[in-house]
Design an enzyme around this catalytic site. Structure first.
Site, PDB file in Angstrom:
ATOM      1  N   TYR A 259     -21.472  34.125 -58.572  1.00 27.78           N
ATOM      2  CA  TYR A 259     -21.539  33.573 -57.217  1.00 27.78           C
ATOM      3  C   TYR A 259     -22.673  32.552 -57.081  1.00 27.78           C
ATOM      4  CZ  TYR A 259     -18.281  36.602 -54.673  1.00 27.78           C
ATOM      5  OH  TYR A 259     -17.169  37.226 -54.170  1.00 27.78           O
TER       6      TYR A 259
ATOM      7  N   LYS B 182     -17.348  44.295 -68.246  1.00 27.10           N
ATOM      8  CA  LYS B 182     -16.292  43.808 -69.148  1.00 27.10           C
ATOM      9  C   LYS B 182     -16.980  43.563 -70.493  1.00 27.10           C
ATOM     10  CE  LYS B 182     -12.074  42.399 -69.990  1.00 27.10           C
ATOM     11  NZ  LYS B 182     -10.895  43.288 -69.992  1.00 27.10           N
TER      12      LYS B 182
ATOM     13  N   ASP C 156     -11.038  46.204 -65.697  1.00 30.64           N
ATOM     14  CA  ASP C 156      -9.576  46.310 -65.569  1.00 30.64           C
ATOM     15  C   ASP C 156      -9.146  47.775 -65.532  1.00 30.64           C
ATOM     16  OD1 ASP C 156     -10.454  46.519 -68.216  1.00 30.64           O
ATOM     17  OD2 ASP C 156      -8.755  45.430 -69.079  1.00 30.64           O
TER      18      ASP C 156
ATOM     19  N   ASP D 104     -16.992  42.634 -55.583  1.00 29.00           N
ATOM     20  CA  ASP D 104     -16.213  42.030 -54.503  1.00 29.00           C
ATOM     21  C   ASP D 104     -14.771  42.539 -54.581  1.00 29.00           C
ATOM     22  OD1 ASP D 104     -15.495  40.193 -52.422  1.00 29.00           O
ATOM     23  OD2 ASP D 104     -14.659  38.871 -53.956  1.00 29.00           O
TER      24      ASP D 104
ATOM     25  N   ASP E 294     -12.828  45.907 -52.265  1.00 33.26           N
ATOM     26  CA  ASP E 294     -11.623  45.746 -51.449  1.00 33.26           C
ATOM     27  C   ASP E 294     -10.578  46.788 -51.847  1.00 33.26           C
ATOM     28  OD1 ASP E 294     -12.589  43.539 -50.043  1.00 33.26           O
ATOM     29  OD2 ASP E 294     -10.709  42.426 -50.257  1.00 33.26           O
TER      30      ASP E 294
HETATM   31  C1  IPM Z   1     -17.172  39.885 -49.084  1.00 31.42           C
HETATM   32  C2  IPM Z   1     -16.427  38.592 -48.903  1.00 31.42           C
HETATM   33  C3  IPM Z   1     -17.365  37.456 -49.300  1.00 31.42           C
HETATM   34  C4  IPM Z   1     -17.736  37.641 -50.760  1.00 31.42           C
HETATM   35  C5  IPM Z   1     -16.787  36.053 -49.047  1.00 31.42           C
HETATM   36  C6  IPM Z   1     -16.348  35.886 -47.610  1.00 31.42           C
HETATM   37  C7  IPM Z   1     -17.729  34.972 -49.456  1.00 31.42           C
HETATM   38  O1  IPM Z   1     -15.258  38.591 -49.636  1.00 31.42           O
HETATM   39  O2  IPM Z   1     -18.209  40.078 -48.416  1.00 31.42           O
HETATM   40  O3  IPM Z   1     -16.721  40.699 -49.881  1.00 31.42           O
HETATM   41  O4  IPM Z   1     -16.980  37.237 -51.653  1.00 31.42           O
HETATM   42  O5  IPM Z   1     -18.798  38.196 -51.014  1.00 31.42           O
HETATM   43 MG    MG Z   2     -14.825  40.452 -50.544  1.00 30.89          MG
END
Ligand code: IPM
Ligand code: MG
Length: 359
Positions: free
Chosen positions: A143, A192, A224, A248, A252
């Protein structure tokens, strides 16, 4: 009476609505637990672009640095899609994390008992409960690494670089080990390492630190495989520690397993007590302004803020208990089902109900 100073970044989309409800709940909690809170509102993301031309104005950084802690709604939306990459609302979010040195992102994925059937996984896969804490490195890796776009002999290419130093891995691993010690003492480090040098370094640092935490059972998984294991047998995980990018993605996935993405809070912590607290979900521009958003993740973010930054654990617990109780009475439409036995409500009413349950 103790007074805490909060910087509040409502952001875009549903951000302002959900933050308003969280503040209502916090004010009620403050009253009940004998402290007061003052608020300093600042702009971030699309709202900041509209007002100042940039997603992270210097005044916002200053307001956050002067505060005891920061509460954030959400940023982004289609309105700003045509902004150049370095001026998008998301850049404001990445910028504030970096400017405040918030290197540790805690993303709990838990199933709230009344919402069990909202998980997309079969009950026998979920088991009795799901309680995973993803500890994501937040200010390093790909990032923030070296990047660029170039053209050579008429061929355009672009690159981003994953780089981690030993101290960067050490400090995030420390957070994860300490977290594991407070929980079930199981830590899974995700990388990884079969392909990446940066992962092999990461793994060696975690192994080295494991010697200081003999009570913690440490495992290593490739990213993975982790993605697969999360939907095959999520109960095997207690604390997961991983890089910015892998975290990230996996956070999710983990939050979706809980079926309650509208319910999940997160904390981003740095050195000292300063932290930034925000719901895991995004700005949901499609339902913004309709009083339809679920404010509970933001309300639970306030609970995390009280616990981790302000050291008010009883107040934090009161909010969590109120949310659990509120769920049996009312639901916003993202978590509502005909058979749930609770009333369908909007964002404001949900906030009012939680507020009313704080004692
Ligand atoms: C998160 C989001 C952010 C990230 C984006 C919006 C930049 O997906 O907080 O997980 O990738 O960190
Ligand atoms: Mg995110």
């Amino acid at each position: 009476m103790k007074n805490y100073k909060l910087a509040v970044l409502k952001g875009d989309g549903i951000g302002p609505e959900i933050v308003d409800q969280a503040i209502q709940v916090l004010n009620k909690t403050a009253q009940a637990y004998g402290f007061s809170v003052s608020y300093d509102y600042a702009l971030l993301g699309g709202a900041a672009i509209d007002a100042t031309g940039v997603p992270l104005p210097q005044e916002t950084i200053d307001a956050c640095k002067a505060a005891d802690s920061v509460l954030l709604g959400a940023v982004g939306g289609p309105k700003w899609d045509s902004q150049p990459g370095n001026n998008r609302p998301e850049k404001g979010l990445l910028g504030i994390r970096k400017a405040l040195g918030l290197y540790a992102n805690l993303r709990p994925a838990v199933i709230f008992a009344p919402l069990r059937d909202a998980s997309p996984l079969k009950p026998e896969i979920i088991g009795d409960s799901l309680d995973i804490m993803v500890v994501r490195e937040l200010t390093g890796g790909i990032y923030f690494g070296d990047r660029g776009t170039e053209e050579q002999n008429g061929i355009k290419s672009a690159y981003d670089t994953e780089r981690y130093s030993v101290p960067e891995v050490e400090r995030i691993a420390r957070v994860a080990f300490d977290m594991a010690m407070k929980r079930d003492k199981r830590l899974c480090s995700v990388d990884k390492a079969n392909v990446l040098d940066s992962s092999r370094l990461w793994r060696s640092v975690v192994d080295e630190m494991a010697k200081e935490y003999p009570e913690v059972t440490v495992s290593h998984l490739y990213v993975d495989n982790t993605a697969m294991q999360l939907v095959r047998n999520p109960g095997q995980f207690d604390v997961i520690v991983t890089s910015n990018m892998f975290g990230d993605i996996l956070s999710d996935e983990a939050s979706m397993i809980s079926g309650s993405i509208g319910m999940l809070a997160s904390a981003s912590l740095g050195e000292g007590g300063l932290g930034l607290y925000e719901p895991i979900h995004g700005s949901a521009p499609d339902i913004a302004g309709q009083d339809a958003a679920n404010p509970l993740a933001t309300i639970l973010s306030v609970a995390m803020l009280l616990r981790y930054s302000l050291n008010e654990p009883a107040a934090a617990q009161a909010i969590e208990d109120a949310v659990a109780k509120a769920l049996t009475q009312a639901r916003t439409r993202d978590i509502y089902t005909e058979s749930c036995g609770a009333k369908l409500v909007g964002c404001r009413e949900m906030g009012d109900i939680v507020s009313g349950l704080i004692h």
